[in-house]
Write a protein that holds these residues in place. Structure first.
Motif, PDB file in Angstrom:
ATOM      1  N   THR A  31       0.746  -1.219   0.169  1.00  0.00           N
ATOM      2  CA  THR A  31      -0.012   0.064   0.034  1.00  0.00           C
ATOM      3  C   THR A  31       0.953   1.200   0.172  1.00  0.00           C
ATOM      4  O   THR A  31       1.774   1.556   0.733  1.00  0.00           O
ATOM      5  N   THR A  32       0.344   2.246  -0.913  1.00  0.00           N
ATOM      6  CA  THR A  32       1.325   3.472  -0.908  1.00  0.00           C
ATOM      7  C   THR A  32       1.020   4.391   0.244  1.00  0.00           C
ATOM      8  O   THR A  32      -0.299   4.764   0.444  1.00  0.00           O
ATOM      9  N   GLU A  34       0.043   7.455   2.466  1.00  0.00           N
ATOM     10  CA  GLU A  34      -0.202   8.934   2.391  1.00  0.00           C
ATOM     11  C   GLU A  34       0.671   9.803   3.121  1.00  0.00           C
ATOM     12  O   GLU A  34       1.019   9.839   4.039  1.00  0.00           O
ATOM     13  N   ASP A  55       8.427  14.101   0.107  1.00  0.00           N
ATOM     14  CA  ASP A  55       8.257  14.239  -1.585  1.00  0.00           C
ATOM     15  C   ASP A  55       8.039  15.636  -1.870  1.00  0.00           C
ATOM     16  O   ASP A  55       6.893  16.284  -1.407  1.00  0.00           O
ATOM     17  N   ASP A  91       9.662   1.366  -4.217  1.00  0.00           N
ATOM     18  CA  ASP A  91       8.654   0.436  -4.098  1.00  0.00           C
ATOM     19  C   ASP A  91       7.276   1.093  -3.475  1.00  0.00           C
ATOM     20  O   ASP A  91       6.138   0.727  -4.085  1.00  0.00           O
ATOM     21  N   ARG A  92       7.392   1.962  -2.286  1.00  0.00           N
ATOM     22  CA  ARG A  92       6.270   2.400  -1.675  1.00  0.00           C
ATOM     23  C   ARG A  92       5.586   3.307  -2.264  1.00  0.00           C
ATOM     24  O   ARG A  92       4.307   3.400  -2.311  1.00  0.00           O
ATOM     25  N   PHE A  93       6.382   4.455  -2.993  1.00  0.00           N
ATOM     26  CA  PHE A  93       5.664   5.629  -3.281  1.00  0.00           C
ATOM     27  C   PHE A  93       5.753   5.882  -4.800  1.00  0.00           C
ATOM     28  O   PHE A  93       5.033   6.644  -5.160  1.00  0.00           O
ATOM     29  N   LEU A  94       6.366   4.886  -5.573  1.00  0.00           N
ATOM     30  CA  LEU A  94       6.323   4.991  -6.952  1.00  0.00           C
ATOM     31  C   LEU A  94       6.864   6.414  -7.430  1.00  0.00           C
ATOM     32  O   LEU A  94       6.071   6.693  -8.479  1.00  0.00           O
ATOM     33  N   ARG A  95       7.652   6.809  -6.672  1.00  0.00           N
ATOM     34  CA  ARG A  95       8.154   8.310  -7.156  1.00  0.00           C
ATOM     35  C   ARG A  95       9.738   8.258  -7.506  1.00  0.00           C
ATOM     36  O   ARG A  95      10.642   7.361  -6.969  1.00  0.00           O
ATOM     37  N   TYR A 140       2.764   7.408 -13.786  1.00  0.00           N
ATOM     38  CA  TYR A 140       1.328   6.719 -13.876  1.00  0.00           C
ATOM     39  C   TYR A 140       0.985   6.356 -15.095  1.00  0.00           C
ATOM     40  O   TYR A 140       0.005   5.451 -15.040  1.00  0.00           O
TER      41      TYR A 140
END
Length: 362
Positions: free
Chosen positions: A2-3, A5, A245, A271-275, A361
């Motif tokens: 899960t990403t 918040e 971020d 992997d967590r943030f896809l950033r 994305y």
């Protein structure tokens, strides 16, 4: 996975309060400021009565020590900034000296994040809380101290293959000592956001690389049934990193010592943030003969395998000279010789964020 918040930050300001290195003269990228320039800009800088010009008051400038501490200031949409202290250096003197030199707003520091239970990161905590208590109005909000719950009785050093413990690290602060000085203890083993949702503090860092094997020679004292003994403990599983971020830039990673391995840290964050990773900051733990073999695959991952590669890498604290040279060869001016007293300002870029969002994305 899960990403988490986490809020995008419009502006991030970092002040390095403790580090091994002092660097006054090397060319720095835009947004980086040397200590001397900050000192001469202070309104109370002493002036020479004969010439009328400001004095470089070297008696009261920052000192370098083996440890790490960074003040993290995060701002969103022009709202009041959040101030978070990441680690506190190794002793009762250096952090306080450097705070008095740089004059950060200690009354606004709402939280201390301890990356892991090693005294070169926890040693200044009690002196900071004591100093804050003496210099901040009694009605000011208390300072939260964010800790991993697994506090060791003692940690020590055993040279590789000798079986002999040659020394123990100084004791870490106790929970009761923190509370006695007005700190509010929060114990976190899992990842969570702080500072109004602008700073992510990791939980346990997954170990997925084959070449990053913890801290060679690390031991921990365990007690049971009135008896105690040293046991091997190289993984340092209580270690945590922090991430911010910045809009249009990407993730800024604070890895205070990288016992988990900086590649493992970066992999987990991506992997967590896809950033993308914008900046990697802190000790990379690549110093010493036992860790030299880790330098080539680490540099190769950060500069070649990770795409996009970080814009900046700031190898500090326990990174070591050989690793800094290798990173400079790979990143050029993107490898920044940061040190105690430096200030870094990362401004967000909303226009670039839209392009980054589409690229990430779609």
């Amino acid at each position: 996975m899960t990403t988490p918040e986490i809020k995008l930050v419009d502006k991030l300001t970092i002040t390095f309060l403790v580090d091994n290195t002092i660097e006054w003269m090397t060319k720095l990228p835009p947004g980086f400021v040397h200590e001397v320039a900050q000192q001469l800009a202070h309104t109370d800088v002493p002036h020479d009565p004969r010439t009328g010009v400001p004095i470089l008051d070297l008696e009261n400038y920052c000192c370098g020590v083996h440890g790490f501490s960074a003040l993290i200031q995060t701002e969103v949409d022009g709202s009041e900034p959040h101030y978070t202290l990441f680690d506190t250096g190794p002793d009762s003197r250096s952090l306080i000296r450097n705070i008095e030199a740089l004059k950060p707003p200690i009354e606004r520091i709402e939280r201390i994040i301890l990356s892991h239970w090693h005294s070169d990161h926890s040693g200044g905590m009690l002196s900071f809380l004591r100093y804050r208590k003496a210099h901040v109005p009694a009605d000011a909000p208390p300072c939260v101290v964010d800790l991993h719950p697994d506090r060791p009785v003692a940690r020590g050093i055993s040279p590789h293959n000798t079986g002999k413990v040659i020394g123990r690290l100084p004791p870490d602060p106790e929970f009761a000592q923190i509370e006695e000085l007005g700190g509010v203890v929060e114990k976190h083993a899992d990842g969570h956001t702080v500072a109004g949702g602008t700073v992510w503090v990791s939980g346990e860092i997954p170990r997925v690389t084959h070449f990053e094997g913890g801290l060679p020679g690390a031991v921990r004292w365990f007690e049971k049934d009135g008896k105690g003994e040293w046991e091997k403990e190289e993984d340092i599983m209580d270690e945590r990193y922090a991430a911010i971020d910045v809009i249009g830039r990407g993730l800024v990673i604070f890895s205070a010592c990288s016992h988990a391995g900086i590649v493992n840290v970066v992999k987990d964050a991506v992997d967590r943030f896809l950033r993308p990773i914008y900046m990697v900051i802190g000790g990379l733990h690549l110093a010493g003969n036992d860790l030299t073999d880790r330098i080539p695959p680490t540099v190769d991952f950060l500069s070649n395998k990770l795409r996009p590669a970080p814009t900046y890498v700031l190898p500090m604290h326990c990174s070591g000279f050989v690793a800094k040279v290798a990173l400079e060869e790979a990143f050029g001016e993107g490898c920044v010789p940061a040190g105690v007293g430096h200030k870094v300002v990362v401004e967000g870029n909303p226009e670039a964020e839209e392009m980054m969002h589409r690229a990430t994305y779609q």
